[in-house]
Enzyme design. Structure first.
Site, PDB file in Angstrom:
ATOM      1  N   SER A 212      -9.733  -0.769   7.310  1.00 22.39           N
ATOM      2  CA  SER A 212      -9.046  -0.722   6.229  1.00 22.39           C
ATOM      3  C   SER A 212      -8.405  -1.801   5.381  1.00 22.39           C
ATOM      4  O   SER A 212      -8.214  -1.564   4.225  1.00 22.39           O
ATOM      5  CB  SER A 212      -8.066   0.689   6.098  1.00 22.39           C
ATOM      6  OG  SER A 212      -8.960   1.983   5.986  1.00 22.39           O
TER       7      SER A 212
ATOM      8  N   SER B 135      -9.692   1.776   3.176  1.00 24.92           N
ATOM      9  CA  SER B 135      -8.740   2.577   2.187  1.00 24.92           C
ATOM     10  C   SER B 135      -7.707   1.614   1.455  1.00 24.92           C
ATOM     11  O   SER B 135      -6.868   2.004   0.742  1.00 24.92           O
ATOM     12  CB  SER B 135      -7.861   3.501   3.243  1.00 24.92           C
ATOM     13  OG  SER B 135      -7.228   3.022   4.069  1.00 24.92           O
TER      14      SER B 135
ATOM     15  N   LYS C 256       0.937  -1.265   0.185  1.00 23.85           N
ATOM     16  CA  LYS C 256       0.064  -0.172  -0.054  1.00 23.85           C
ATOM     17  C   LYS C 256       0.992   1.326  -0.176  1.00 23.85           C
ATOM     18  O   LYS C 256       2.075   1.117   0.561  1.00 23.85           O
ATOM     19  CB  LYS C 256      -0.990  -0.261   1.168  1.00 23.85           C
ATOM     20  CG  LYS C 256      -1.821   1.042   1.362  1.00 23.85           C
ATOM     21  CD  LYS C 256      -2.837   0.807   2.661  1.00 23.85           C
ATOM     22  CE  LYS C 256      -3.867   1.858   2.930  1.00 23.85           C
ATOM     23  NZ  LYS C 256      -4.926   1.837   3.764  1.00 23.85           N
TER      24      LYS C 256
END
Ligand SMILES: [Mg+2]
Ligand SMILES: [Zn+2]
Lengths: 467, 93, 471
Positions: free
Chosen positions: C162, C138, C63
């Site tokens: 997330s 996210s 990420k």
């Protein structure tokens, strides 16, 4: 016209002389090229995290104990949020409502008793970076076109000490600061050198009529880095405030920024805009719980406090000398030198201090002998003795050997010979030219290679000329 | 209105955020809705309940006072928007 | 020809061990897959072509919240455009040391603030099962990349859900570790007391293997601890002796779709068949007050964590005429998107004079209540289960106008996060041909138990993680 009483409180910041910074392991280093002592943590790069310096925590506890504080069973770090280029994270890691040390007390010895100064708190935090303002008026807070930021200092461990508003005069404030400085230096936790910025302080000043119990509006003097400078600033502020009140005016809450680099520069006044620091517990750090054994051990290791030593020495040499000896860090040497205390104290504080010799290196026993024989030793010889008192194998004998010849049995033959050789002058003297006395004395001194005691020679020559 | 337009401006100033008129309007409205929702925590009487700042009960985690290598000046300034020599340059502070 | 859609990390490791492919070939295979499908999905913000250098093992995607030395790290924000860290996050360094090559950095909601990956400054990521829908967020870039075969496994970050929620919406496995199990050093901070980095993979075993690589105390993060027991890669097929609690409020919260409830119910039946004892429990205040509590604590910490983006040392700088304050105001105005701005203001307000006690202070006490409720539940049960997300993947744009509707997506993941507990999400079926996620919550540091339960259920569920449209 009424009598006014100054009310003064201090907030002192002292750098700890740890090897590394408070929350990262960059070296604490002064005078290095900009941004050569930084890492992701002290540059607040995204994702970096603080790791407290154990030694800094221990030293803060040590100082707290020296200042008579209670050591909190649990302390935490808070974030103090504000924007400024020298504050890389946008918050300073400091302590708020759970500091390491609280409720201390320092005694400032005075002519009429001790002034008791409350220590509200002593807490641990990190210093900011250095901003240099360029393009405009050099080093002034305003008028610059741009600022250059150097993060070498960012994150240096700082202990903040906050006093109660217990000080009642500029002089008292100055003497408190000297005692505090001496304390941290003796604990070995800071060099507290104002020129280096490793000790700085802010002063809060207000005045009130004697007998008044409430405090009036105070002004804050920021960035002080010299005791005399602070004393002057306080005096100036007291006079100003008294002036305002007596003219029927009101003092406004404001902050006076001083330019540490330039003491003569007039302070910049700025309205105290209400700040909102949004303190909250630093979630990147866990609580501190000072180990009770450690606290006990540190308490046991505490040296006698400066103000206690002043009171002890006062009985020997009086307050002024005692305070001078202690706050200049020369009382240890003073105590080592045997002899008449006032004489020793004066030599240590004056002549010896002037030589700049490291007090620790001085051969006290030997120097004591020289001081004791001072009256009989030529001034020059005494000076040489002081200058040498710190060097290898310094011994008093050589200087004592130069003790003046005061023995009449030794002097008389010399004097008789001199008078015999200068009959004319003898006649002239007896004829009233008393100014010639100096001539005879001079001759005798010459004969004895300057070792004769001038006082004795004077007396003997006069007597012999009478006859 | 739980939060006034002025309060939004004040908060924006504290947070050093410039807000355009349109944003001010929009955020004021949304913040009010959100504040009303989160204000729900006030319903609970938590007198005497200890706050939880941390999910873990850790304490005294620190490092010894031993220096580690620093970044080079060029690493330190690698991402600087503006620099002069070894320093970061910013508009007048 | 390597089928990256089907290949698990474990199988990939097998190919390497048997010398059937080289680390570079494997790395290349995922880059090719990305070249083929990333234009549509926008799962990667950047790929690292020379990433295989020095690699010995299975490649990985991070990420974009993970600092990677020399590789742009934006956290999905314009304010960090062009920022190249000069250091590796601890998790990145541990992956490097384990020989994992970096394939690329995945898309995310700006500063991890969001539940759909639509809050990225670099455009939304699309769901591999249906590109008209969101992947969740996210960490939607990481879960989409794994689901679409653009990476065998990936790292995500989880603050309010997330990892778990996008894993559910993309039909992959995601672990949100116990707070303190994985280092946050080098992770762009959102909410420090909640952020955790965790693995995203196709199987529970892969998840466990990746977790093993990244977990454990880091001297650079004082909130980490050594794991109480070594990570155990699961293989038991039964659930004998496991006591599963079904918290009423998490399973009957309003907004949970019927199809979701159905698939979770089916998973519970299988669990019973595998020998688990199943019972009901209650988490009333955790569910009712979890969301409000979270939306006070997280924004408050965020308002402070995002203060460092001031245009001084890195990232965007906008310079209007005027002093440094004008530079701050404009830089932060131009650099932050709406969601960070909203949360910065919300948090600043909640911490400001006069409001602290009523908001942040009170929220921290609510957190204690939530912690205690969970502790009580774990006196009777070993694992708590619920849907991971009330709904399957929703359509792009469906919730962007209404922040509160978006916040509700984390209703079921937030309570256990506030309590610092680990949570595993595994796919448990389809509803409307979209994946449904099952959330398994454990005691602090009980990841091994979650792996064991997750693995047994995974085998029984026989969920096909390859999106139908790619089969
Ligand atoms: Mg301070
Ligand atoms: Zn550093």
């Amino acid at each position: 016209m009424s009598a006014w009483e100054p009310v003064i409180g201090l907030e002192i910041h002292v750098h700890l002389k740890t090897r590394t910074k408070m929350f990262c392991r960059c070296p604490v280093a002064y005078f290095e090229p900009p941004n050569t002592q930084t890492c992701p943590v002290c540059l607040a790069m995204p994702g970096s995290l603080p790791v407290p310096n154990r030694k800094a925590v221990e030293w803060t506890i040590l100082l707290g104990l020296a200042l008579g504080c209670e050591i909190a069973p649990r302390a935490i770090f808070h974030r103090k949020n504000y924007f400024y280029p020298d504050n890389p994270k946008g918050y300073q890691i400091s302590q708020y409502d759970e500091p390491l040390c609280v409720n201390g007390k320092v005694l400032v010895p005075g002519a009429d008793g001790d002034a008791e100064v409350g220590i509200v708190r002593a807490h641990l935090e990190e210093d900011a970076a250095k901003t240099v303002h360029v393009g405009g008026a050099e080093g002034r807070i305003h008028g610059a076109e741009s600022s250059l930021v150097d993060f070498n200092r960012a994150g240096t461990p700082l202990v903040e000490i906050v006093t109660a508003p217990d000080l009642r005069s500029a002089d008292e404030a100055k003497r408190f600061l000297q005692l505090l400085r001496q304390t941290v230096v003796e604990l070995g936790i800071s060099d507290a050198e104002m020129e280096k910025g490793s000790m700085r302080f802010d002063v809060n000043v207000s005045v009130r009529e004697v007998g008044e119990t409430e405090f009036r509006t105070r002004t804050e003097l920021k960035n002080m880095n010299s005791f005399n400078f602070a004393a002057k600033g306080i005096e100036r502020e007291i006079t100003r405030q008294v002036g305002i009140y007596e003219a029927g005016g009101t003092v406004e809450q404001e902050t006076l920024h001083f330019d540490p680099g330039n003491e003569s520069a007039a302070p910049l006044r700025s309205k105290e805009e209400a700040q909102d620091y949004r303190y909250f517990p630093e979630p990147d750090l866990v609580p501190l719980q000072p180990d009770r054994e450690l606290v006990g051990r540190l308490r046991g290791e505490l040296p006698e406090r400066p103000w206690e030593r002043i009171r002890r020495l006062e009985t020997e040499v009086g307050l002024t000398l005692a305070e001078g000896l202690v706050t200049s860090g020369r009382d240890e040497l003073y105590s080592r030198i045997p002899g008449e205390r006032d004489a020793v104290a004066n030599v240590v504080m004056n002549e010896l201090a002037a030589t700049g010799i490291d007090p620790a290196a001085v051969h006290a026993e030997e120097l004591g002998k020289v001081i004791a024989a001072r009256a009989g030793i030529p001034r020059s010889a005494f000076a040489e003795a002081l200058a040498a008192s710190g060097s290898e194998g310094f011994s008093a004998d050589r200087y004592l050997a130069e003790a003046a010849i005061a023995d009449v049995g030794e002097l008389d033959p010399v004097i008789d010979r001199i008078l015999g050789q200068n009959q004319q002058q003898v006649e002239a003297y007896r004829g009233g030219k008393e100014g010639l006395l100096g001539f005879f004395v001079g001759q005798v001194m010459k004969e004895t290679g300057g070792k004769a005691n001038p006082k004795v020679v004077n007396e003997r020559v006069r007597e012999k000329l009478k006859a | 209105m739980a939060i006034s337009r002025d309060e939004v401006l004040h908060v924006a100033r504290l947070a050093r955020l410039e807000l355009g008129e349109d944003e001010l309007e929009r955020f004021a409205e949304q913040l009010n809705a959100i504040l009303e929702a989160v204000g729900k925590v006030a319903e609970l009487d938590l007198e005497g309940v200890e706050p939880t700042a941390h999910p873990l009960d850790l304490m005294n985690v620190w490092a010894e006072d031993e220096p580690r290598p620093c970044l080079s000046v060029d690493e330190a300034l690698a991402n600087a928007p503006d620099r002069e020599g070894g320093s970061f340059r910013v508009p007048a502070a | 020809m390597i089928d990256t859609l089907r290949l698990t990390a474990e199988e990939a490791a097998g190919l390497l061990e048997r010398g059937e492919v080289s680390p570079a070939e494997l790395h290349r295979a995922y880059l090719d897959a990305a070249a083929e499908r990333n234009d549509e999905l926008n799962a990667y913000l950047c790929t690292v072509d020379d990433g295989a250098h020095g690699a010995t093992s299975v490649p990985i995607a991070f990420k974009d919240i993970v600092s990677t030395k020399g590789v742009e790290t934006t956290a999905g924000s314009k304010i960090l455009a062009g920022y190249r860290p000069v250091f590796d996050a601890t998790v990145a360094a541990r992956c490097k040391d384990a020989g994992l090559a970096l394939i690329g950095k995945t898309n995310m909601d700006e500063f991890a603030m969001g539940s759909s990956t639509e809050n990225s400054a670099y455009g939304p990521t699309r769901n591999p099962w249906d590109p008209t829908r969101v992947p969740g967020g996210s960490s939607g870039g990481s879960t989409a990349a794994v689901a679409a075969g653009l990476a065998p496994w990936a790292l995500g970050s989880d603050t309010g859900g997330s990892i778990k929620q996008p894993a559910a919406l993309c039909g992959v496995v995601g672990l949100r570790p116990t707070y303190g199990a994985v280092s946050r050093y080098g992770i762009v901070a959102f909410a420090s007391s909640l952020d955790q980095i965790g693995p995203v993979a196709k199987t529970v075993r892969d998840c466990a293997r990746l977790y093993e690589i990244i977990a454990g105390r880091d001297p650079c993060d004082t909130t980490t601890v050594e794991l109480p027991e070594p990570v155990a890669v699961p293989d038991a097929g039964d659930l004998k002796g496991l006591r599963i609690g079904v918290p009423t409020e998490l399973n009957e919260a309003e907004g949970i779709e019927a199809g979701v409830r159905e698939q979770v119910g089916h998973a519970l039946d299988l669990a019973r068949d595998l020998g688990a004892e199943i019972g009901e429990c209650r988490l009333p205040r955790s569910v009712e007050y979890g969301l409000p509590c979270y939306y006070l604590i997280a924004p408050s910490e965020a308002s402070s964590n995002l203060a460092r983006y001031d245009g001084v040392r890195y990232g965007l700088r906008s310079t209007p005429n005027g002093d440094v304050r004008a530079m701050y105001d404009r830089t932060r105005h131009d650099g932050f998107g709406d969601e960070p701005k909203r949360r910065i203001m919300l948090g600043t307000y909640a911490l400001s004079a006069g409001y602290y006690e009523a908001f942040y202070g009170q929220a921290q006490k609510v957190r204690t209540v939530i912690r205690d409720e969970h502790a009580a539940a774990f006196e009777q049960f070993d694992v708590l289960v619920s849907p991971t997300s009330p709904t399957v993947a929703f359509e792009l744009g469906a919730r962007t106008a209404d922040p509160l509707a978006m916040y509700a997506a984390d209703l079921l993941t937030i309570p256990s996060n506030l309590a610092g507990l680990p949570g595993l999400s595994i796919p448990c079926g389809l509803s409307n041909r979209l994946p449904v996620g099952l959330q398994l919550i454990g005691r602090q540091f009980s990841e091994n138990l979650l792996f064991r339960a997750g693995h047994a259920l995974e085998r029984a569920l026989e969920f096909d993680f390859v999106p139908e449209r790619y089969r």
